[in-house]
Structures are given as C-alpha cells and as structure tokens.
Design an enzyme around this catalytic site. Structure first.
Site, PDB file in Angstrom:
ATOM      1  CD  GLU A 187      -2.735   3.322  -5.932  1.00  0.00           C
ATOM      2  OE1 GLU A 187      -3.819   2.736  -6.209  1.00  0.00           O
ATOM      3  OE2 GLU A 187      -1.771   2.732  -5.425  1.00  0.00           O
ATOM      4  NE  ARG A 236      -4.217  -1.527  -0.018  1.00  0.00           N
ATOM      5  CZ  ARG A 236      -4.290  -2.612  -0.752  1.00  0.00           C
ATOM      6  NH1 ARG A 236      -3.255  -2.993  -1.498  1.00  0.00           N
ATOM      7  NH2 ARG A 236      -5.405  -3.335  -0.773  1.00  0.00           N
ATOM      8  CG  HIS A 265      -3.031  -0.678  -7.117  1.00  0.00           C
ATOM      9  ND1 HIS A 265      -3.460   0.040  -6.030  1.00  0.00           N
ATOM     10  CD2 HIS A 265      -3.006  -1.979  -6.705  1.00  0.00           C
ATOM     11  CE1 HIS A 265      -3.697  -0.774  -5.015  1.00  0.00           C
ATOM     12  NE2 HIS A 265      -3.424  -2.004  -5.408  1.00  0.00           N
TER      13      HIS A 265
END
Length: 320
Positions: free
Chosen positions: A258, A229, A277
């Site tokens: 993000e 994370r 991601h």
C-alpha cells in the site's frame, strides 16, 4: 518531571487537543525523517503514538532506552514489534473494538457492490452508456452462504448484518466461539461459501493463508472480501485465480503493498473492487480511535489506570 510523547503521524484534532491540554506533557512531532532522527538523538522519549504507517521495531526501541509506552490509534498492531516490546516491559496500547462497527459496515458495503456489480453499473451511467443495461449481470446476497474467517469483534458484526440480509453464516476461527453460527473446518468453509470475508490479524500463521491451494477449493462463483490485512492473501496467486475464473470476484480495503504499483495487474481486472484502506476513516471512528489511544497513553504515563483491555502485550495478536 515532564514526559515526552513522540508522534509518528498526525492524530485527530480532538486527540491533539487532549495532548496539548495535558499537564507535564511535551509533544514531539516526528512526521519527517529528519525531525524524527533529531528527537530520537536529543530527547528522552517516554511514549510513542502512531496510527499505522509509523514502524516501531527493534532498531527504534534500541535507541529509546526510556520508552515506556507504544500506542497505536487503531486495532491492528502489525506495525509494532509486540514481542520485542513485551521483552523490554514496554506497554503496547491499542484502541480495542473501536473500529468494529465501521469496518463491518464497509465490509458489507463492498461485498454488496461486488455482488450486484454496482461499481460497473454506476460507471455505465456516468459514461453515458445507459443502453448497455441489457448487458448488466448482478446478483443478490439473500439465501447465499457467507463464510467468515475470524469470528472476533468485527467478524461477529459482519455475521449479524449478513444474517439480517438473509444470508446463511458459517465461520472458521482459530478456536470455536460462542456464537449462533455453524463452525466449519477451514477447507469445508472454502468449499461451502458463496462469499468469504476475512477478519484476522496478520501474523506468521495467517500470512498467505489464502493462496492457490485455498482458491482451488472455493466455488467458481465465490466472492472474496478482505478488510483485515493485505498480507493474509497471496496477491499473485489471487490474480491468477481471478484471471482464470477460479473465483468470481474480489473486494478489499487492504492490499499486501500500500499504495499498490500503478501497473499492478490486479487493479486492471473488472471483477476487482479496491478502496484505499479507508474503512476506519469515518470522522466518528477516527476520532474515537485517536482520543481513546491518547487518553490511555496519558493515564499510563501519569500512573493512573487506563481502560480495560487496552494494553496488548502478547506475542501473538488475537482475532480483531
């Protein structure tokens, strides 16, 4: 009586087929704010299924008084208020261990890309700069020390691959694990490791765990990899450490924000490699995460037994 499942995001086609085939289940697609608000105000919601963007916090739970299940098609649960759900006896479901193989592969892939400077080497050829090969600088991982922070399912798999590459694996975790790798205290791992890979959940205890103080203890040639994370790293202090050559490079599949701002200075550094991601977005893993989550959600709503360890009602998240 029919049960209503509110989807906050799309799921894999195979998982959608399971939902559509289920008896006494109505699927509500709250993919945009207007539709979501309509369903919240007009329908009795028995379960929510989200992937990662959909936030399930106190304000939403307050509006859904019949909610029994909150399910995440994935492992990390930082988009769900687990503590609040637990207080309300709402079951929180995830897909444990479903992404461990693919995230471990992605971790090693971007570590090797960074270690060998392959992303710049590939660009060199695409830009017709073959002659620049004389300026190429890269290195191998064999014989180097890989420090793993968080020795859970993914950390173990990364350690196994690292060992097969001839790396010396050490680790730090919240507690000692039964693994064949030396446990070091946090500062010792920072100062010992040539590469450091993060495999922790984002909690109040792990937020900004990697900061200026941590970077100052790392080797100047150290590489940092994050597929966990983004918030585990203080990104401004990371940028400073990279720019000032306190550490040598950074590769990640996650960021604190993000998507990042287009002018994020971190993205301008030539010793930084970022993917969007997508470590779990292989077809195999994405389908497994979604179908596993749907199967368990349907089982709970039907009063049947879901798979072991899929119900995650604890105040703190464990190492993934």
């Amino acid at each position: 009586m029919s049960k209503n499942i509110l989807l906050l995001e799309t799921v894999a086609d195979e998982a959608m087929q399971l939902l559509e085939a289920a008896e006494n289940i109505q699927i509500l697609k709250g993919f945009d704010e207007t539709t979501l608000l309509h369903y919240i105000s007009t329908e009795r919601i028995d379960a929510i299924i989200t992937r990662g963007k959909g936030q399930v916090r106190t304000d939403l739970m307050d509006k859904l008084t019949h909610l029994r299940v909150i399910s995440r098609c994935g492992v990390g649960l930082d988009n769900i208020d687990v503590s609040e759900a637990t207080k309300r006896n709402i079951k929180v479901v995830n897909a444990p261990n479903s992404n461990a193989d693919t995230i471990a592969e992605h971790t090693i892939a971007i570590l090797l890309m960074l270690q060998r400077n392959l992303y710049n080497a590939i660009t060199m050829v695409k830009e017709n700069r073959w002659a620049d090969r004389g300026t190429y600088i890269g290195d191998e991982s064999h014989g180097k020390t890989l420090g793993i922070i968080g020795m859970g399912n993914i950390g173990r798999k990364v350690a196994k691959i690292g060992t097969s590459l001839g790396m010396n694996v050490v680790y730090w975790s919240a507690k000692k694990e039964e693994v064949p790798y030396p446990f070091l205290d946090f500062d010792a791992l920072l100062s010992t490791s040539d590469s450091i890979s993060l495999h922790l959940p984002l909690t109040p205890q792990t937020e900004n765990l990697l900061n200026a103080s941590a970077f100052s203890k790392m080797k100047s040639n150290a590489l940092l990899v994050n597929t966990a994370r983004g918030g585990i790293i203080n990104q401004k202090e990371l940028y400073s450490a990279l720019q000032n050559k306190k550490i040598a490079g950074f590769a990640a599949d996650v960021l604190a924000q993000e998507p990042p701002d287009t002018n994020d200075p971190l993205l301008q550094l030539d010793n930084v490699l970022i993917t969007a991601h997508l470590g779990s977005l292989t077809k195999t893993t994405y389908t497994k995460m979604c179908t596993m989550t749907v199967d368990n959600t349907l089982a709970i709503l039907a009063g049947a037994q879901p798979m072991a360890n899929c119900i995650y009602n604890r105040n703190e998240l464990s190492t993934n």
